[in-house]
Design a protein around this motif. Sequence first.
Motif, PDB file in Angstrom:
ATOM      1  N   VAL A  90       0.816  -1.205   0.000  1.00 20.78           N
ATOM      2  CA  VAL A  90       0.000   0.000   0.000  1.00 20.78           C
ATOM      3  C   VAL A  90       0.854   1.261   0.000  1.00 20.78           C
ATOM      4  O   VAL A  90       0.610   2.184  -0.777  1.00 20.78           O
ATOM      5  CB  VAL A  90      -0.956   0.003   1.212  1.00 20.78           C
ATOM      6  CG1 VAL A  90      -1.686   1.330   1.350  1.00 20.78           C
ATOM      7  CG2 VAL A  90      -1.961  -1.134   1.085  1.00 20.78           C
ATOM      8  N   TYR A  91       1.861   1.294   0.854  1.00 16.26           N
ATOM      9  CA  TYR A  91       2.609   2.532   1.047  1.00 16.26           C
ATOM     10  C   TYR A  91       3.883   2.630   0.218  1.00 16.26           C
ATOM     11  O   TYR A  91       4.373   3.720  -0.035  1.00 16.26           O
ATOM     12  CB  TYR A  91       2.954   2.711   2.524  1.00 16.26           C
ATOM     13  CG  TYR A  91       1.722   2.835   3.383  1.00 16.26           C
ATOM     14  CD1 TYR A  91       0.880   3.936   3.267  1.00 16.26           C
ATOM     15  CD2 TYR A  91       1.374   1.837   4.282  1.00 16.26           C
ATOM     16  CE1 TYR A  91      -0.271   4.046   4.042  1.00 16.26           C
ATOM     17  CE2 TYR A  91       0.234   1.941   5.058  1.00 16.26           C
ATOM     18  CZ  TYR A  91      -0.578   3.052   4.933  1.00 16.26           C
ATOM     19  OH  TYR A  91      -1.705   3.152   5.689  1.00 16.26           O
ATOM     20  N   TYR A  92       4.431   1.501  -0.167  1.00 10.60           N
ATOM     21  CA  TYR A  92       5.696   1.515  -0.905  1.00 10.60           C
ATOM     22  C   TYR A  92       5.625   0.576  -2.109  1.00 10.60           C
ATOM     23  O   TYR A  92       6.308  -0.449  -2.146  1.00 10.60           O
ATOM     24  CB  TYR A  92       6.850   1.096   0.016  1.00 10.60           C
ATOM     25  CG  TYR A  92       6.938   1.910   1.275  1.00 10.60           C
ATOM     26  CD1 TYR A  92       7.442   3.201   1.236  1.00 10.60           C
ATOM     27  CD2 TYR A  92       6.491   1.401   2.481  1.00 10.60           C
ATOM     28  CE1 TYR A  92       7.521   3.973   2.387  1.00 10.60           C
ATOM     29  CE2 TYR A  92       6.565   2.163   3.636  1.00 10.60           C
ATOM     30  CZ  TYR A  92       7.077   3.443   3.585  1.00 10.60           C
ATOM     31  OH  TYR A  92       7.153   4.201   4.715  1.00 10.60           O
ATOM     32  N   PRO A  93       4.815   0.893  -3.100  1.00 12.29           N
ATOM     33  CA  PRO A  93       4.636  -0.032  -4.227  1.00 12.29           C
ATOM     34  C   PRO A  93       5.927  -0.293  -5.004  1.00 12.29           C
ATOM     35  O   PRO A  93       6.132  -1.404  -5.491  1.00 12.29           O
ATOM     36  CB  PRO A  93       3.584   0.645  -5.094  1.00 12.29           C
ATOM     37  CG  PRO A  93       3.519   2.052  -4.646  1.00 12.29           C
ATOM     38  CD  PRO A  93       3.996   2.090  -3.233  1.00 12.29           C
ATOM     39  N   GLN A  94       6.816   0.695  -5.092  1.00 10.44           N
ATOM     40  CA  GLN A  94       8.076   0.469  -5.809  1.00 10.44           C
ATOM     41  C   GLN A  94       8.947  -0.544  -5.060  1.00 10.44           C
ATOM     42  O   GLN A  94       9.566  -1.406  -5.669  1.00 10.44           O
ATOM     43  CB  GLN A  94       8.871   1.781  -5.999  1.00 10.44           C
ATOM     44  CG  GLN A  94       8.202   2.761  -6.915  1.00 10.44           C
ATOM     45  CD  GLN A  94       7.364   3.783  -6.139  1.00 10.44           C
ATOM     46  OE1 GLN A  94       7.176   3.668  -4.935  1.00 10.44           O
ATOM     47  NE2 GLN A  94       6.867   4.768  -6.846  1.00 10.44           N
ATOM     48  N   VAL A  95       8.984  -0.431  -3.735  1.00 10.01           N
ATOM     49  CA  VAL A  95       9.750  -1.384  -2.929  1.00 10.01           C
ATOM     50  C   VAL A  95       9.147  -2.777  -3.077  1.00 10.01           C
ATOM     51  O   VAL A  95       9.874  -3.772  -3.216  1.00 10.01           O
ATOM     52  CB  VAL A  95       9.790  -0.957  -1.450  1.00 10.01           C
ATOM     53  CG1 VAL A  95      10.452  -2.021  -0.592  1.00 10.01           C
ATOM     54  CG2 VAL A  95      10.516   0.368  -1.294  1.00 10.01           C
ATOM     55  N   ALA A  96       7.827  -2.863  -3.079  1.00 12.24           N
ATOM     56  CA  ALA A  96       7.161  -4.154  -3.247  1.00 12.24           C
ATOM     57  C   ALA A  96       7.522  -4.771  -4.592  1.00 12.24           C
ATOM     58  O   ALA A  96       7.760  -5.980  -4.686  1.00 12.24           O
ATOM     59  CB  ALA A  96       5.651  -3.997  -3.115  1.00 12.24           C
ATOM     60  N   VAL A  98      10.294  -4.253  -6.362  1.00 12.96           N
ATOM     61  CA  VAL A  98      11.698  -4.684  -6.307  1.00 12.96           C
ATOM     62  C   VAL A  98      11.824  -5.976  -5.510  1.00 12.96           C
ATOM     63  O   VAL A  98      12.532  -6.905  -5.919  1.00 12.96           O
ATOM     64  CB  VAL A  98      12.581  -3.566  -5.704  1.00 12.96           C
ATOM     65  CG1 VAL A  98      13.981  -4.086  -5.398  1.00 12.96           C
ATOM     66  CG2 VAL A  98      12.644  -2.375  -6.637  1.00 12.96           C
ATOM     67  N   LEU A  99      11.144  -6.063  -4.372  1.00 16.72           N
ATOM     68  CA  LEU A  99      11.192  -7.283  -3.565  1.00 16.72           C
ATOM     69  C   LEU A  99      10.599  -8.470  -4.321  1.00 16.72           C
ATOM     70  O   LEU A  99      11.110  -9.592  -4.230  1.00 16.72           O
ATOM     71  CB  LEU A  99      10.457  -7.079  -2.240  1.00 16.72           C
ATOM     72  CG  LEU A  99      11.129  -6.136  -1.246  1.00 16.72           C
ATOM     73  CD1 LEU A  99      10.220  -5.912  -0.042  1.00 16.72           C
ATOM     74  CD2 LEU A  99      12.472  -6.673  -0.812  1.00 16.72           C
ATOM     75  N   GLY A 100       9.534  -8.221  -5.077  1.00 16.80           N
ATOM     76  CA  GLY A 100       8.932  -9.285  -5.883  1.00 16.80           C
ATOM     77  C   GLY A 100       9.888  -9.798  -6.941  1.00 16.80           C
ATOM     78  O   GLY A 100      10.008 -11.001  -7.162  1.00 16.80           O
ATOM     79  N   ALA A 103      12.635 -11.835  -5.225  1.00 17.13           N
ATOM     80  CA  ALA A 103      12.155 -13.157  -4.830  1.00 17.13           C
ATOM     81  C   ALA A 103      12.060 -14.085  -6.039  1.00 17.13           C
ATOM     82  O   ALA A 103      12.362 -15.276  -5.949  1.00 17.13           O
ATOM     83  CB  ALA A 103      10.804 -13.039  -4.133  1.00 17.13           C
ATOM     84  N   ALA A 104      11.637 -13.546  -7.179  1.00 15.12           N
ATOM     85  CA  ALA A 104      11.524 -14.358  -8.397  1.00 15.12           C
ATOM     86  C   ALA A 104      12.904 -14.827  -8.849  1.00 15.12           C
ATOM     87  O   ALA A 104      13.067 -15.975  -9.264  1.00 15.12           O
ATOM     88  CB  ALA A 104      10.842 -13.566  -9.496  1.00 15.12           C
ATOM     89  N   VAL A 105      13.883 -13.965  -8.763  1.00 14.55           N
ATOM     90  CA  VAL A 105      15.252 -14.330  -9.161  1.00 14.55           C
ATOM     91  C   VAL A 105      15.801 -15.382  -8.220  1.00 14.55           C
ATOM     92  O   VAL A 105      16.436 -16.353  -8.651  1.00 14.55           O
ATOM     93  CB  VAL A 105      16.169 -13.076  -9.197  1.00 14.55           C
ATOM     94  CG1 VAL A 105      17.612 -13.466  -9.319  1.00 14.55           C
ATOM     95  CG2 VAL A 105      15.746 -12.157 -10.323  1.00 14.55           C
ATOM     96  N   LYS A 106      15.543 -15.215  -6.914  1.00 13.14           N
ATOM     97  CA  LYS A 106      16.052 -16.158  -5.920  1.00 13.14           C
ATOM     98  C   LYS A 106      15.441 -17.551  -6.088  1.00 13.14           C
ATOM     99  O   LYS A 106      16.095 -18.549  -5.871  1.00 13.14           O
ATOM    100  CB  LYS A 106      15.757 -15.641  -4.517  1.00 13.14           C
ATOM    101  CG  LYS A 106      16.319 -16.503  -3.424  1.00 13.14           C
ATOM    102  CD  LYS A 106      16.006 -15.950  -2.061  1.00 13.14           C
ATOM    103  CE  LYS A 106      16.545 -16.886  -0.998  1.00 13.14           C
ATOM    104  NZ  LYS A 106      16.163 -16.463   0.335  1.00 13.14           N
ATOM    105  N   SER A 107      14.177 -17.626  -6.491  1.00 16.46           N
ATOM    106  CA  SER A 107      13.501 -18.912  -6.616  1.00 16.46           C
ATOM    107  C   SER A 107      13.894 -19.689  -7.876  1.00 16.46           C
ATOM    108  O   SER A 107      13.520 -20.835  -8.038  1.00 16.46           O
ATOM    109  CB  SER A 107      11.984 -18.709  -6.574  1.00 16.46           C
ATOM    110  OG  SER A 107      11.558 -18.016  -7.730  1.00 16.46           O
ATOM    111  N   ARG A 108      14.624 -19.069  -8.770  1.00 12.69           N
ATOM    112  CA  ARG A 108      15.023 -19.772 -10.005  1.00 12.69           C
ATOM    113  C   ARG A 108      16.082 -20.777  -9.767  1.00 12.69           C
ATOM    114  O   ARG A 108      16.895 -20.898  -9.056  1.00 12.69           O
ATOM    115  CB  ARG A 108      15.513 -18.775 -11.044  1.00 12.69           C
ATOM    116  CG  ARG A 108      14.387 -17.944 -11.604  1.00 12.69           C
ATOM    117  CD  ARG A 108      14.910 -17.036 -12.661  1.00 12.69           C
ATOM    118  NE  ARG A 108      13.883 -16.058 -12.985  1.00 12.69           N
ATOM    119  CZ  ARG A 108      14.098 -15.003 -13.705  1.00 12.69           C
ATOM    120  NH1 ARG A 108      15.263 -14.756 -14.198  1.00 12.69           N
ATOM    121  NH2 ARG A 108      13.131 -14.159 -13.943  1.00 12.69           N
TER     122      ARG A 108
END
Length: 108
Positions: A90-96, A98-100, A103-108
């Motif tokens: 809600v408050y930090y969509p850009q941070v969300a 980047v974190l997404g 996480a996608a890169v880490k799960s590969r």
Amino acid sequence: MAQTLNPTSLKAFEVVAGRAAAYLDACDSDSRRARLDPEQYQQCAGLLQHIFSLFEARQNFPGLLAQSAAAREIAEAVRIGRLLQTSCLVYYPQVAAVLGRAAAVKSR
């Protein structure tokens, strides 16, 4: 999000969660009966976290939370995690975003 099941299925989850919490509590209390196996300890904690992320612990497992300090701690951690996730979106969509991606890169 929290889900609901029929009473029989929910009871099965409660039994599994109860056994995992009992092992964690026994290890945390420095009981001589429990042989600490770090891998089993992590698996039990992860299992409780997963169950509590699927089902609202306070609503579905009040008896377990009343009996187990480990279950209460993990349920609280899951609740705080949900709040942080919501706040981030809600408050930090850009941070969300980047974190997404991270996480996608880490799960590969």
